[in-house]
Write a protein that holds these residues in place. Structure first.
Motif, mmCIF file in Angstrom:
data_model
loop_
_atom_site.group_PDB
_atom_site.id
_atom_site.type_symbol
_atom_site.label_atom_id
_atom_site.label_comp_id
_atom_site.label_asym_id
_atom_site.label_seq_id
_atom_site.Cartn_x
_atom_site.Cartn_y
_atom_site.Cartn_z
ATOM 1 N N LEU A 78 5.644 3.979 -6.266
ATOM 2 C CA LEU A 78 6.138 2.619 -6.466
ATOM 3 C C LEU A 78 5.117 1.586 -5.980
ATOM 4 N N PHE A 79 4.690 1.733 -4.749
ATOM 5 C CA PHE A 79 3.747 0.790 -4.137
ATOM 6 C C PHE A 79 2.795 1.546 -3.219
ATOM 7 N N TYR A 80 1.588 0.997 -3.051
ATOM 8 C CA TYR A 80 0.717 1.491 -2.006
ATOM 9 C C TYR A 80 -0.046 0.327 -1.402
ATOM 10 N N SER A 81 -0.461 0.539 -0.150
ATOM 11 C CA SER A 81 -1.108 -0.535 0.596
ATOM 12 C C SER A 81 -2.277 0.038 1.397
ATOM 13 N N VAL A 82 -3.425 -0.618 1.284
ATOM 14 C CA VAL A 82 -4.595 -0.166 2.027
ATOM 15 C C VAL A 82 -4.838 -1.041 3.262
ATOM 16 N N GLY A 83 -4.014 -2.081 3.464
ATOM 17 C CA GLY A 83 -4.163 -2.934 4.629
ATOM 18 C C GLY A 83 -3.042 -3.955 4.701
ATOM 19 N N ILE A 84 -2.970 -4.667 5.807
ATOM 20 C CA ILE A 84 -1.923 -5.675 5.999
ATOM 21 C C ILE A 84 -1.964 -6.684 4.863
ATOM 22 N N GLY A 85 -0.816 -6.932 4.270
ATOM 23 C CA GLY A 85 -0.705 -7.917 3.210
ATOM 24 C C GLY A 85 -1.275 -7.490 1.876
ATOM 25 N N GLN A 86 -1.839 -6.285 1.788
ATOM 26 C CA GLN A 86 -2.429 -5.788 0.539
ATOM 27 C C GLN A 86 -1.482 -4.770 -0.080
ATOM 28 N N ILE A 87 -0.824 -5.174 -1.154
ATOM 29 C CA ILE A 87 0.168 -4.331 -1.809
ATOM 30 C C ILE A 87 -0.216 -4.167 -3.274
ATOM 31 N N SER A 88 -0.228 -2.931 -3.724
ATOM 32 C CA SER A 88 -0.450 -2.648 -5.144
ATOM 33 C C SER A 88 0.846 -2.080 -5.710
ATOM 34 N N SER A 89 1.276 -2.660 -6.824
ATOM 35 C CA SER A 89 2.514 -2.243 -7.463
ATOM 36 C C SER A 89 2.198 -1.356 -8.652
ATOM 37 N N GLU A 90 2.874 -0.227 -8.705
ATOM 38 C CA GLU A 90 2.649 0.708 -9.799
ATOM 39 C C GLU A 90 3.704 0.598 -10.888
ATOM 40 N N PRO B 49 -3.717 2.832 8.384
ATOM 41 C CA PRO B 49 -3.442 3.892 7.402
ATOM 42 C C PRO B 49 -3.219 3.309 6.015
ATOM 43 N N ASN B 50 -3.440 4.118 4.986
ATOM 44 C CA ASN B 50 -2.920 3.793 3.660
ATOM 45 C C ASN B 50 -1.432 4.143 3.685
ATOM 46 N N LEU B 51 -0.603 3.273 3.139
ATOM 47 C CA LEU B 51 0.845 3.504 3.145
ATOM 48 C C LEU B 51 1.377 3.501 1.722
ATOM 49 N N TYR B 52 2.389 4.320 1.492
ATOM 50 C CA TYR B 52 2.912 4.528 0.141
ATOM 51 C C TYR B 52 4.438 4.549 0.144
ATOM 52 N N GLN C 214 9.541 -3.639 -11.470
ATOM 53 C CA GLN C 214 10.989 -3.526 -11.470
ATOM 54 C C GLN C 214 11.522 -4.460 -10.396
ATOM 55 N N ASN C 215 12.772 -4.334 -10.017
ATOM 56 C CA ASN C 215 13.347 -5.271 -9.069
ATOM 57 C C ASN C 215 13.114 -4.878 -7.628
ATOM 58 N N LEU C 216 12.107 -4.075 -7.358
ATOM 59 C CA LEU C 216 11.758 -3.710 -5.999
ATOM 60 C C LEU C 216 10.483 -4.431 -5.592
ATOM 61 N N SER C 217 10.321 -4.647 -4.299
ATOM 62 C CA SER C 217 9.091 -5.216 -3.771
ATOM 63 C C SER C 217 8.764 -4.522 -2.467
ATOM 64 N N ALA C 218 7.527 -4.656 -2.020
ATOM 65 C CA ALA C 218 7.109 -4.040 -0.763
ATOM 66 C C ALA C 218 6.329 -5.060 0.044
ATOM 67 N N SER C 219 6.384 -4.889 1.361
ATOM 68 C CA SER C 219 5.615 -5.749 2.244
ATOM 69 C C SER C 219 5.064 -4.926 3.394
ATOM 70 N N ARG C 220 3.953 -5.417 3.943
ATOM 71 C CA ARG C 220 3.322 -4.740 5.069
ATOM 72 C C ARG C 220 3.028 -5.805 6.117
ATOM 73 N N PRO C 221 4.036 -6.140 6.920
ATOM 74 C CA PRO C 221 3.864 -7.218 7.890
ATOM 75 C C PRO C 221 2.988 -6.843 9.088
ATOM 76 N N GLN C 222 2.918 -5.555 9.381
ATOM 77 C CA GLN C 222 2.069 -5.071 10.472
ATOM 78 C C GLN C 222 1.271 -3.865 9.979
ATOM 79 N N ASP C 223 0.253 -3.510 10.722
ATOM 80 C CA ASP C 223 -0.671 -2.456 10.301
ATOM 81 C C ASP C 223 0.041 -1.146 9.967
ATOM 82 N N ARG C 224 1.047 -0.792 10.775
ATOM 83 C CA ARG C 224 1.681 0.514 10.611
ATOM 84 C C ARG C 224 3.138 0.399 10.188
#
Lengths: 111, 111
Positions: free
Chosen positions: A47-59, A31-34, A62-72
């Motif tokens: 804030l962030f969106y991800s189209v795949g594992i390890g793929q993070i786009s920051s909008e 899934p795409n995750l947001y 700021q002092n926040l970060s996102a990670s996608r360690p697994q597909d879902r």
């Protein structure tokens, strides 16, 4: 059917403490995750969106970060919370060809 | 200029009234249009989803898209107190990696 889980529902954290909010999706693959933030009475800020594992786009830098360690699984983090981080945080998913579906949100209060 | 503009309201109507909620947008690449309903302290839930121009009806709800005017509407017939919520419009372009949300209109239906 697909479901999205977001936890915790509410969180009170002291200034300077770390943050970890978790979101998982069931019943779909790749899934795409947001992550969105919503201030009281305001619209949704992406804030962030991800189209795949390890793929993070920051909008919003700021002092926040996102990670996608697994597909879902999508995690929103901070090393040191600020008072201004108090808000309502929402996780969402889409298939990339359909509408977005939201979790129930986490109300974060930084004290 | 914001990508999506939405009147924040609040909009107060008597029970049984017809409600009209609207959004305008600036990006002609938007092809997918959504309406979400959000109750206080909850995540947004999808109400209507339409593609390109035209009308779509679902029970008491009708979504209308006019791409030539870059204007979308949600009509609620026979409004009920349970319809009291914030209504968010959202739009996406073909690749669906990002959704653009309006700021939401707060609706209050008085019994």
């Amino acid at each position: 059917s697909q479901t999205i889980h977001q936890w915790p529902a509410t969180l009170v954290q002291p200034v300077g403490s770390p943050l970890s909010l978790e979101c998982t999706v069931e019943g779909t693959s790749n899934p795409n995750l947001y992550w969105y933030r919503q201030a009281a009475g305001r619209g949704l800020q992406l804030l962030f969106y991800s189209v795949g594992i390890g793929q993070i786009s920051s909008e919003v830098p700021q002092n926040l970060s996102a990670s996608r360690p697994q597909d879902r699984q999508f995690i929103l983090s901070s090393k040191k919370l600020l008072l201004s981080d108090s808000s309502f945080y929402l996780c969402a998913w889409s298939t990339g060809r359909t509408e977005a579906f939201f979790g129930q949100g986490t109300r974060l209060t930084v004290v | 200029q914001k990508e999506v503009e939405q009147d924040p309201g609040p909009l107060s109507v008597p029970e049984g009234a017809i409600v009209s909620l609207n959004c305008t947008y600036s990006n002609s690449a938007f092809q997918y249009f959504m309406w979400y309903r959000q109750y206080s302290r909850k995540g947004p839930e999808l109400l209507m989803y339409t593609y390109s121009s035209g009308n779509k009806e679902d029970g008491r709800f009708t979504a209308q898209v006019d791409k030539s005017s870059k204007y979308i509407s949600l009509f609620i017939r026979d409004s009920q107190p349970s319809d009291s919520a914030t209504y968010l419009c959202a739009m996406a372009s073909y690749n669906f990696n990002k959704f653009y949300f309006g700021s939401g209109t707060k609706l209050n239906v008085k019994p």
